[in-house]
Scaffold this motif. Structure first.
Motif, PDB file in Angstrom:
ATOM      1  N   ASP C 129     -42.125 119.684 -17.461  1.00  0.00           N
ATOM      2  CA  ASP C 129     -40.917 120.461 -17.159  1.00  0.00           C
ATOM      3  C   ASP C 129     -40.995 121.059 -15.756  1.00  0.00           C
ATOM      4  O   ASP C 129     -40.040 121.000 -14.970  1.00  0.00           O
ATOM      5  CB  ASP C 129     -40.729 121.560 -18.207  1.00  0.00           C
ATOM      6  N   LEU C 130     -42.188 121.617 -15.408  1.00  0.00           N
ATOM      7  CA  LEU C 130     -42.353 122.195 -14.075  1.00  0.00           C
ATOM      8  C   LEU C 130     -42.353 121.105 -13.006  1.00  0.00           C
ATOM      9  O   LEU C 130     -41.869 121.319 -11.887  1.00  0.00           O
ATOM     10  CB  LEU C 130     -43.644 123.009 -14.003  1.00  0.00           C
ATOM     11  N   ALA C 131     -42.893 119.945 -13.347  1.00  0.00           N
ATOM     12  CA  ALA C 131     -42.890 118.835 -12.395  1.00  0.00           C
ATOM     13  C   ALA C 131     -41.454 118.486 -12.031  1.00  0.00           C
ATOM     14  O   ALA C 131     -41.127 118.254 -10.858  1.00  0.00           O
ATOM     15  CB  ALA C 131     -43.595 117.622 -13.009  1.00  0.00           C
ATOM     16  N   ILE C 132     -40.581 118.501 -13.046  1.00  0.00           N
ATOM     17  CA  ILE C 132     -39.171 118.176 -12.792  1.00  0.00           C
ATOM     18  C   ILE C 132     -38.506 119.271 -11.961  1.00  0.00           C
ATOM     19  O   ILE C 132     -37.755 119.000 -11.017  1.00  0.00           O
ATOM     20  CB  ILE C 132     -38.446 117.943 -14.136  1.00  0.00           C
ATOM     21  N   VAL C 133     -38.839 120.540 -12.267  1.00  0.00           N
ATOM     22  CA  VAL C 133     -38.281 121.655 -11.477  1.00  0.00           C
ATOM     23  C   VAL C 133     -38.661 121.495 -10.011  1.00  0.00           C
ATOM     24  O   VAL C 133     -37.831 121.658  -9.097  1.00  0.00           O
ATOM     25  CB  VAL C 133     -38.794 123.011 -12.024  1.00  0.00           C
ATOM     26  N   LEU C 134     -39.928 121.144  -9.761  1.00  0.00           N
ATOM     27  CA  LEU C 134     -40.407 120.990  -8.382  1.00  0.00           C
ATOM     28  C   LEU C 134     -39.658 119.854  -7.676  1.00  0.00           C
ATOM     29  O   LEU C 134     -39.207 120.005  -6.538  1.00  0.00           O
ATOM     30  CB  LEU C 134     -41.915 120.710  -8.405  1.00  0.00           C
ATOM     31  N   LEU C 135     -39.496 118.730  -8.380  1.00  0.00           N
ATOM     32  CA  LEU C 135     -38.824 117.591  -7.758  1.00  0.00           C
ATOM     33  C   LEU C 135     -37.346 117.878  -7.520  1.00  0.00           C
ATOM     34  O   LEU C 135     -36.774 117.466  -6.509  1.00  0.00           O
ATOM     35  CB  LEU C 135     -38.987 116.345  -8.646  1.00  0.00           C
ATOM     36  N   GLU C 136     -36.725 118.611  -8.452  1.00  0.00           N
ATOM     37  CA  GLU C 136     -35.309 118.957  -8.261  1.00  0.00           C
ATOM     38  C   GLU C 136     -35.138 119.869  -7.052  1.00  0.00           C
ATOM     39  O   GLU C 136     -34.153 119.778  -6.320  1.00  0.00           O
ATOM     40  CB  GLU C 136     -34.753 119.614  -9.524  1.00  0.00           C
ATOM     41  N   LYS C 137     -36.150 120.740  -6.830  1.00  0.00           N
ATOM     42  CA  LYS C 137     -36.128 121.601  -5.644  1.00  0.00           C
ATOM     43  C   LYS C 137     -36.167 120.732  -4.379  1.00  0.00           C
ATOM     44  O   LYS C 137     -35.426 120.973  -3.418  1.00  0.00           O
ATOM     45  CB  LYS C 137     -37.339 122.530  -5.699  1.00  0.00           C
ATOM     46  N   GLY C 138     -37.015 119.708  -4.399  1.00  0.00           N
ATOM     47  CA  GLY C 138     -37.095 118.798  -3.250  1.00  0.00           C
ATOM     48  C   GLY C 138     -35.787 118.056  -3.036  1.00  0.00           C
ATOM     49  O   GLY C 138     -35.338 117.866  -1.910  1.00  0.00           O
ATOM     50  N   LEU C 139     -35.161 117.698  -4.132  1.00  0.00           N
ATOM     51  CA  LEU C 139     -33.912 116.943  -4.059  1.00  0.00           C
ATOM     52  C   LEU C 139     -32.777 117.816  -3.517  1.00  0.00           C
ATOM     53  O   LEU C 139     -31.844 117.310  -2.879  1.00  0.00           O
ATOM     54  CB  LEU C 139     -33.571 116.425  -5.458  1.00  0.00           C
ATOM     55  N   ARG C 140     -32.874 119.140  -3.750  1.00  0.00           N
ATOM     56  CA  ARG C 140     -31.844 120.035  -3.204  1.00  0.00           C
ATOM     57  C   ARG C 140     -31.917 120.075  -1.682  1.00  0.00           C
ATOM     58  O   ARG C 140     -30.911 120.177  -1.002  1.00  0.00           O
ATOM     59  CB  ARG C 140     -32.027 121.444  -3.777  1.00  0.00           C
ATOM     60  N   VAL C 141     -33.162 120.012  -1.147  1.00  0.00           N
ATOM     61  CA  VAL C 141     -33.330 120.045   0.312  1.00  0.00           C
ATOM     62  C   VAL C 141     -32.968 118.706   0.919  1.00  0.00           C
ATOM     63  O   VAL C 141     -32.339 118.628   1.969  1.00  0.00           O
ATOM     64  CB  VAL C 141     -34.789 120.419   0.667  1.00  0.00           C
ATOM     65  N   GLN C 142     -33.391 117.624   0.259  1.00  0.00           N
ATOM     66  CA  GLN C 142     -33.121 116.279   0.776  1.00  0.00           C
ATOM     67  C   GLN C 142     -32.412 115.478  -0.309  1.00  0.00           C
ATOM     68  O   GLN C 142     -33.041 114.700  -1.033  1.00  0.00           O
ATOM     69  CB  GLN C 142     -34.446 115.598   1.159  1.00  0.00           C
ATOM     70  N   PRO C 143     -31.081 115.670  -0.438  1.00  0.00           N
ATOM     71  CA  PRO C 143     -30.365 115.068  -1.583  1.00  0.00           C
ATOM     72  C   PRO C 143     -30.373 113.540  -1.561  1.00  0.00           C
ATOM     73  O   PRO C 143     -30.135 112.914  -2.587  1.00  0.00           O
ATOM     74  CB  PRO C 143     -28.934 115.596  -1.423  1.00  0.00           C
ATOM     75  N   ASP C 144     -30.668 112.941  -0.400  1.00  0.00           N
ATOM     76  CA  ASP C 144     -30.640 111.481  -0.320  1.00  0.00           C
ATOM     77  C   ASP C 144     -31.997 110.856  -0.615  1.00  0.00           C
ATOM     78  O   ASP C 144     -32.155 109.639  -0.502  1.00  0.00           O
ATOM     79  CB  ASP C 144     -30.177 111.030   1.065  1.00  0.00           C
ATOM     80  N   LYS C 145     -32.982 111.685  -0.952  1.00  0.00           N
ATOM     81  CA  LYS C 145     -34.328 111.170  -1.157  1.00  0.00           C
ATOM     82  C   LYS C 145     -34.380 110.498  -2.526  1.00  0.00           C
ATOM     83  O   LYS C 145     -34.658 111.149  -3.545  1.00  0.00           O
ATOM     84  CB  LYS C 145     -35.306 112.341  -1.063  1.00  0.00           C
ATOM     85  N   TRP C 146     -34.101 109.171  -2.585  1.00  0.00           N
ATOM     86  CA  TRP C 146     -34.025 108.478  -3.888  1.00  0.00           C
ATOM     87  C   TRP C 146     -35.369 108.497  -4.601  1.00  0.00           C
ATOM     88  O   TRP C 146     -35.455 108.457  -5.822  1.00  0.00           O
ATOM     89  CB  TRP C 146     -33.509 107.049  -3.724  1.00  0.00           C
ATOM     90  N   GLU C 147     -36.488 108.584  -3.798  1.00  0.00           N
ATOM     91  CA  GLU C 147     -37.807 108.573  -4.426  1.00  0.00           C
ATOM     92  C   GLU C 147     -37.990 109.760  -5.382  1.00  0.00           C
ATOM     93  O   GLU C 147     -38.593 109.626  -6.442  1.00  0.00           O
ATOM     94  CB  GLU C 147     -38.905 108.630  -3.361  1.00  0.00           C
ATOM     95  N   PHE C 148     -37.429 110.934  -4.980  1.00  0.00           N
ATOM     96  CA  PHE C 148     -37.552 112.103  -5.856  1.00  0.00           C
ATOM     97  C   PHE C 148     -36.819 111.871  -7.174  1.00  0.00           C
ATOM     98  O   PHE C 148     -37.342 112.190  -8.249  1.00  0.00           O
ATOM     99  CB  PHE C 148     -36.981 113.356  -5.174  1.00  0.00           C
ATOM    100  N   ALA C 149     -35.615 111.303  -7.069  1.00  0.00           N
ATOM    101  CA  ALA C 149     -34.833 111.054  -8.279  1.00  0.00           C
ATOM    102  C   ALA C 149     -35.563 110.048  -9.176  1.00  0.00           C
ATOM    103  O   ALA C 149     -35.668 110.227 -10.391  1.00  0.00           O
ATOM    104  CB  ALA C 149     -33.449 110.522  -7.901  1.00  0.00           C
TER     105      ALA C 149
END
Lengths: 317, 271, 302
Positions: C129-149
């Motif tokens: 769950d925390l791993a997903i929270v961290l990645l979603e935080k990254g995706l907020r900064v770089q919304p085009d980063k498909w690797e995070f998704a």
């Protein structure tokens, strides 16, 4: 026992950061200063005088050669108890008063507090700044600092004192006072070794001198014996000189040149061969009055110039 | 052996200089900050007031001391050489070793007086705050306001400051004040992250990098070791022997730096 | 002492060496005592609030981010190696949060950080769950980063076994600019037959081929080897079953199977470690890099 003795004392160091090249500050200096004498160490600026003094005080370490003070090697702390040193253009803690500074230095010799105060007070009186003893040194003039410097050199009643340019920063009156002080020290049996670039100081004080130029000893001995400094002639200034008397003296080849100053006052140059007493007697008999009679000598500066160019020539050739 | 009386004589002169140069005025600044903070925090209130005053007080003791140690430490020897006051001094029966040790002892004395006065002021303010609260309010505090355990943190701050002074003195025996200050501050900052080097080998694969990290861990001054501020403020246990070992570590490091300073300084030519 | 005094120089040299030795040994002792001191959270974190930290970091935020990243890695590695049965990775998330707040484009911290967080105990805190929270935080900064998704989908797939969510995130990743074509295919497979070995293999093969760095690619290779091992274990289990049917007893060792002609050699896993045969069940050998094998939802269902 000699007061100071150096043997082939040499100091060279590298100068320049990017391309260091050796610089010889002092080259095989050997000299001896006898106990109780006032010894003048003469030379132009940059000749190696201050370097020699720093080597004697162990502020620098020699590249080669030896130095002794009072029969002991210069590094010996016991030697320090018996010497005094005035650095060139001295500087002291400006947050202290003259009195506190001297008491601080006295403390380094281990004197008890009362003795420190007594010595500080008496020495400040001796060098003529007793009235300013409670003033912080930051308010002192250059000449006053020089006097504090002399006082601190004498704090331990030294047997040998080293003065580096003791007259610098002093007015003519001050210079005379310091000359008198040096003679008093001599009379007490203290050996005085001082450096100067002014010949007059040496003439007034020294029994013997050494002359250095470009890091080398050029001459040493009694000043009067050093040939270069013997009288080259005289300058005689008289007033009320009649034209007859003047032409007579010229005819007798007793004067080589006479320049009128104003009216009947003349500055006359006498050759070394002339007897100034006879010229003076003759002219006085003709009604003239003596204004001044001065020996003409080669100055130290002339001497240095010749030595330095000579040294350069020999090093180039 | 070194002459203790001469060292003390030089040290007292250094202390006198710092007093005349108004170094101790920083105590006024300290008192103003502490009392101002106590007043402001009293207005806000959150129950953690005493913790904040402790944090602030201990941090200020360390910071003021650090500034004094660095800025006076770098000038101790350099100023004497640059202004040539050392010429007449060293012609007296005063060895260069005694000169260095005396200069160090003098600044150490200045710092000690500083820390003692600041600590007393901190306890005074804490005592005042202690009187403002009821026993019930105090029950939420991690440690009593006038906790003597805080003195352990102060003791380590003193050792840390003495180490900073020794570093500054060492650099000032051969380099310019600007460079000395930069190097001393640099070592201080790096020394606070020293513990991060300890476990470095767990995360790097290259044995060279791991060895280098380990060597640096042992050679750089470990300033983080002297920081137990948060432990004392929360009254957390400190391993037995920690204080003694850390103090011994600090003293050994200081001894090394002073030996180095003496070695460099006794070999110097004053041109 | 003067410059020319050799005895003084020797003594000073000896003193310097002795003091250095004292410093090293004291530093060693000190380090041990410090490790024994319970409170490390305060020291390690200094500040728990990322917002406050960013403000205090002045212009050194990138450097501080690096520092906290090193601390996060050390905390994870140190705890993982620890033999304490009650070990906890409780500082991992705050450290990663600080790192990525100080430097929001610290991509490695998102990739590795989420992997660390998702890893099941005892090799990790087991917090997908925390791993997903961290990645979603990254995706907020770089919304085009498909690797995070893609990585979020991956965490859903592998650790949470939530194949619907995984498929949705793979689809989202595939829609982002620059995303590879196979993500759409992966989304479809995951939705249709999520959790089976074939779709897992497909997932890991893509990571092994395109992973962001060597560590990731190596990890993917290891996961593929695990899948192979699981296939092999199934096969061995069938052989054991055949032996039992024929002789009426479970084989006691691989030798029994060899003598009976079922095996030609000692069965080893893809890393070369022999399998273990115990009371009729087959498991990875002692010390295999592949253990523990992932939980297989299908087995539980069937």
């Amino acid at each position: 026992m000699d007061a100071i003795r150096t043997e082939d004392l040499t100091k060279h160091y590298r100068v320049g950061f990017w391309r260091p090249r050796p610089y010889i500050a002092l080259d095989r200096l050997s000299l001896t200063v006898r106990t109780g004498e006032v010894f003048g160490f003469l030379g132009p600026n940059g000749a190696g005088k201050t370097t020699t003094l720093k080597l004697l005080m162990q502020l620098m370490y020699p590249s080669s050669g030896r130095a002794e003070i009072l029969g002991r090697p210069v590094g010996d702390v016991e030697v320090r108890r018996r010497i005094g040193y005035l650095p060139e253009n001295p500087y002291f803690y400006d947050y202290l008063t003259a009195e506190e500074l001297l008491e601080y230095f006295a403390g380094l010799f281990g004197y008890p507090a009362a003795e420190r105060r007594r010595r500080a007070a008496s020495l400040l009186d001796t060098v003529g700044i007793g009235a300013e003893r409670r003033l912080q040194l930051r308010k002192f003039s250059k000449g006053m600092i020089q006097r504090v410097g002399i006082a601190q050199a004498l704090i331990n009643d030294p047997d040998v004192v080293f003065f580096d340019e003791p007259m610098s920063g002093l007015d003519p009156l001050g210079r005379r006072e310091i000359r008198q002080l040096i003679l008093q020290l001599r009379d007490r049996g203290c050996t005085v070794f001082f450096s100067s670039h002014v010949l007059a100081d040496a003439e007034a004080l020294c029994s013997r001198v050494a002359i250095v130029a470009a890091g080398r000893l050029v001459a040493s001995g009694q000043l009067s014996e050093l040939l270069a400094f013997q009288v080259r002639g005289w300058e005689l200034v008289m007033s009320g000189v009649t034209p007859d008397a003047l032409s007579q003296a010229r005819a007798d080849r007793e004067i080589v040149n006479a320049v009128p100053i104003d009216g009947q006052r003349f500055a006359m140059e006498l050759p070394a061969s002339a007897a100034p007493e006879r010229v003076l007697a003759t002219l006085t008999a003709s009604g003239a009055q003596l204004v001044s009679l001065t020996p003409i000598r080669e100055t130290l500066e002339d001497f240095f110039m010749r030595q330095v160019t000579g040294a350069q020539r020999s090093s180039n050739g | 052996m070194a002459d203790m009386r001469i060292i003390a004589h030089v040290a007292i002169n250094v202390f006198k200089e710092s007093v005349r140069d108004k170094v101790l005025y920083n105590l006024v600044a300290f008192a103003v900050i502490l009392m101002g903070a106590a007043y402001l925090i009293g207005q806000l209130t959150a129950g953690q007031d005493v913790k904040i005053i402790k944090d602030l007080g201990l941090a200020a003791i360390g910071t003021f001391g650090l500034l004094i140690a660095v800025f006076i430490g770098i000038g101790l020897v350099w100023k004497e050489v640059e202004r040539r006051s050392i010429y007449s001094l060293l012609s007296k029966p005063l060895g260069r070793r005694e000169f260095i040790l005396g200069k160090y002892a003098g600044l150490a004395l200045t710092l000690l007086v500083n820390v003692v006065v600041m600590t007393a002021a901190l306890y005074l303010v804490l005592g005042y705050m202690d009187a403002q609260f009821t026993e019930e309010q105090k029950s939420v505090w991690a440690a009593p306001a006038l906790d003597a355990g805080m003195l352990r943190a102060v003791a380590l701050i003193v050792v840390e400051l003495l180490l900073v002074t020794a570093i500054a003195l060492f650099f000032s025996t051969f380099s310019s004040p600007f460079l000395s200050a930069a190097l001393t501050f640099g070592l201080w900052v790096i020394g606070h992250f020293n513990a991060d080097l300890r476990n470095f080998e767990n995360i790097v694969e290259s044995p060279v990098a791991a060895g280098l990290a380990r060597a640096l861990y042992y050679l750089l001054p470990n300033f983080a070791a002297f920081d137990i501020k948060s432990q004392v403020v929360y009254a957390l246990p400190i391993a037995p022997g920690y204080l003694a070992v850390t103090v011994a570590y600090g003293l050994a490091y200081i001894a090394l730096l002073l030996t180095g300073s003496v070695l460099v300084f006794t070999r110097r030519d004053f041109k | 002492m003067t410059r020319s005094d050799p005895r003084g120089a020797w003594m000073s040299g000896a003193l310097v060496v002795a003091l250095m030795a004292a410093i090293v040994s004291l530093q060693h002792t000190q380090g041990r005592l410090e490790a024994a001191t319970p409170d490390t959270a305060e020291n390690l974190l200094y500040v728990r609030s990322p917002a406050a930290m960013s403000r205090m970091a002045l212009s050194y935020d990138a450097v501080l981010a690096d520092l906290y990243w090193i601390r996060a890695v050390q905390h994870y590695g140190g705890t993982r190696l620890s033999t304490d049965p009650n070990k906890q990775y409780d500082l991992l998330y705050p450290l990663l949060d600080l790192t990525t707040s100080l430097d929001p484009r610290f991509n490695v911290a998102y990739y590795f950080g989420s992997t660390f967080l998702a890893e099941a105990p005892p090799d990790g805190p087991g917090r997908p769950d925390l791993a997903i929270v961290l990645l979603e935080k990254g995706l907020r900064v770089q919304p085009d980063k498909w690797e995070f998704a893609q990585w979020i989908g991956f965490v859903h797939y592998w650790w949470r076994h939530d194949y619907a969510q995984a498929a949705e995130w793979f689809q989202r990743a595939g829609d982002l600019p620059g995303a590879p074509f196979w993500l759409a295919q992966l989304a479809a497979t995951t939705l249709a037959e999520g959790g089976n070995r074939q779709s897992s293999r497909l997932l890991w093969q893509e990571v092994a081929r395109t992973g962001v760095n060597e560590a990731f690619r190596n990890e993917a290779v290891r996961r593929l080897q695990q899948l192979d091992a699981m296939d092999q274990i199934d096969q061995l289990f069938q052989i054991v079953g055949a032996f039992q049917q024929r002789y009426g007893a479970v084989p006691r060792s691989w030798d029994d199977l060899g003598r009976a002609g079922y095996l030609r050699s000692l069965p080893v896993d893809p890393t070369g470690v022999p399998y273990r045969l115990e009371a009729g069940s087959v498991a990875l050998g002692e010390g295999s890099r592949l253990s523990p094998l992932p939980r297989e939802p299908q087995r539980l269902i069937q």
